[in-house]
Enzyme design. Structure first.
Site, mmCIF file in Angstrom:
data_model
loop_
_atom_site.group_PDB
_atom_site.id
_atom_site.type_symbol
_atom_site.label_atom_id
_atom_site.label_comp_id
_atom_site.label_asym_id
_atom_site.label_seq_id
_atom_site.Cartn_x
_atom_site.Cartn_y
_atom_site.Cartn_z
ATOM 1 N N GLU A 173 0.816 -1.227 0.000
ATOM 2 C CA GLU A 173 0.000 0.000 0.000
ATOM 3 C C GLU A 173 0.847 1.274 0.000
ATOM 4 O OE1 GLU A 173 -2.972 -0.234 3.098
ATOM 5 O OE2 GLU A 173 -4.078 -1.798 2.037
ATOM 6 N N GLU A 292 -5.657 -8.280 -0.525
ATOM 7 C CA GLU A 292 -6.396 -7.888 0.688
ATOM 8 C C GLU A 292 -7.837 -7.640 0.277
ATOM 9 O OE1 GLU A 292 -4.981 -4.941 3.448
ATOM 10 O OE2 GLU A 292 -2.869 -5.399 3.018
#
Length: 501
Positions: A173, A292
């Site tokens: 991320e 995710e």
């Protein structure tokens, strides 16, 4: 009662079922590792301190590839801290989740846990506060057989055989301001490309995942993928996608249609990746690692004080307790991942134990299944062969967030080798049972082997420590197969899995 018609054609193939689509995620966050998979004092703990009752549930869940050790955690992680004699491992602060990390579980121990669960390791490297050399060192420690400084260190630490990790995440991320060391797309793309190129100099057959967007709501969504891939396209194999969903403001109808956003996410990333590939005149197709995804009541956690100024070991963080409705949405998200299995070839349910997880534990006590456990475990167990894209004729309803959404969604798999098929369905209607008729004549199946549903008269019913079996799978007595047509009734807000043979 409304009626839905579905037709299955064995030639409408999406892709062969890749077991990596049933992956999960273990991060050093809250009680996922400590008091989750690892609790040395627990009655079921083995010599490594791993809870064997949790191992059995993980095996039942059917998770395959496990992404580790993060997540936000990895962007401050020094992997060297987590190997070698346990009594010499340093305690560190984890800035991501504002807690203390004891490093009592590291790569070598976790690999032994993976062997217990028959899972594959997907390892993340720190590109937030570290970089190329640390990634290369970790790769040497993990995968080189022997005869170098770091491979011999692994052997001295009690792991004579290399871990042979095939799939590696290049950070986590990196588009998010919450990430330690986050970067612009240009800066990250350059670093990821250099890291990937160096890692493939060591092993050209590694499968590398470059960071995509942290969500479809990110202001750089789409543009981030374009810039990052323009730098790294020829060096990587996957681009990651992350998405979490929750019911907001009592709008259950929109929540039940969350997979509409997941489909938009996938379509956008695929078109962006293919645009970059075409510009570069590359013959390669970048795959998506949806590493995710889950239901996560993030708004409520942000408003709580569970992440605070105290530095604690394994605090209770992000321990969502899931409802029947949450499980239906999760089952629908799995349907969407399978529908796009030609490009989404790896996925990780985030996370595995205690932290927004299908499995919960209590220290010294029980381990139990959350509602979300059931659609995942049944889909993982029944999905075999090739994914088939069904033709669906169903009604629709209006949502405040996603506009018009289908009442029924479904996907199927077919295993030509043994003539078996599986069908997974959801009914998003809040009030109406759906009669579904499925034309399966082209598949040559003749019997219903298994039909189970998850639903509850109280859509917010949950499994808790004090009532661990409140919600579970129910037989679907209406499922019947006559003259090549499967007929069944789907209760409102329900998920159903059917096996045919």
């Amino acid at each position: 009662m409304s009626e839905t018609r579905i037709a299955l054609d064995r030639t409408a193939r999406v892709a062969p079922v890749n077991r990596r689509i049933f992956g999960s995620f273990v991060e050093h966050l809250g009680r996922c590792v400590y008091d989750g998979i690892y609790e040395p004092g627990h009655p079921t703990a083995n010599e490594d301190g791993f809870r064997l009752d949790v191992v059995e549930l993980v095996r039942e869940l059917g998770s395959t590839t496990i992404r580790y050790p993060g997540g936000n955690f990895v962007s401050g992680f020094r992997w060297e801290d987590s190997v070698g004699p346990r009594d010499q491992r340093p305690v560190r602060r984890d800035l991501a989740w504002h807690s203390l990390e004891s490093n009592q579980v590291g790569l070598d121990e976790f690999a032994r846990w993976l062997a217990l669960t028959d899972s594959e390791l997907m390892l993340a490297v720190n590109l937030g506060t570290r970089g190329i050399q640390a990634a290369l060192d970790l790769l040497e420690y993990a995968n080189h057989p022997s005869g170098t400084a770091l491979s011999d260190w692994r052997i001295a630490n009690g792991t004579p055989e290399p871990h042979d990790i095939r799939m590696w995440c290049l950070g986590n991320e990196m588009d998010g301001p919450w990430q330690t060391g986050y970067m612009t797309a240009d800066d990250y793309g350059k670093l990821a490309a250099r890291t990937a190129a160096a890692m493939k100099m060591a092993d050209k057959d590694l499968e590398l995942v470059v960071c995509g967007s942290s969500g479809s709501g990110m202001p750089t969504f789409g543009e981030w993928e374009r810039v990052v891939l323009e730098h790294s396209y020829e060096h990587v194999d996957y681009v990651s996608a992350h998405a979490y969903y929750q019911e907001r403001g009592g709008d259950l109808g929109s929540f039940l249609a969350s997979s509409v956003d997941m489909q938009y996410f996938i379509d956008t990333v695929v078109s962006t990746a293919d645009h970059v590939g075409n510009r570069l005149k590359s013959k390669k197709k970048i795959q998506i690692s949806f590493d995710e995804w889950n239901i996560w009541y993030l708004d409520e956690h942000k408003a709580s004080e569970e992440i605070n100024d105290e530095w604690r070991y394994a605090p209770r963080q992000l321990e969502d307790v899931y409802s029947a409705a949450d499980a239906v949405v999760l089952g629908n998200l799995m349907i969407t991942l399978l529908k796009n299995h030609d490009r989404v070839t790896s996925a990780s349910l985030a996370q595995l134990v205690n932290v927004i997880a299908p499995i919960m534990t209590e220290p010294g006590g029980a381990a139990w299944r959350q509602t979300t456990f059931f659609p995942f475990s049944v889909t993982s167990r029944l999905a075999r062969g090739e994914v088939l894209r069904p033709r669906i004729e169903t009604g629709s309803y209006e949502t405040a967030v996603y506009g018009e959404a289908d009442l029924v969604d479904a996907v199927a798999t077919f295993d030509e080798a043994d003539g078996s098929a599986a069908l997974f369905l959801v009914n998003r209607s809040l009030t109406e049972t759906q009669t579904v008729r499925v034309d399966v004549r082209d598949l040559g199946v003749s019997s219903v082997r298994e039909a189970v549903s998850l639903w509850d008269d109280d859509v917010y019913a949950k499994n808790t420590m004090h009532d661990q079996n409140r919600v579970g799978l129910r037989p679907t007595p209406t499922a019947s197969l006559d003259d090549g047509v499967l007929t069944l009734e789907l209760p409102p807000v329900s998920w159903t899995g059917v096996s045919l043979g």
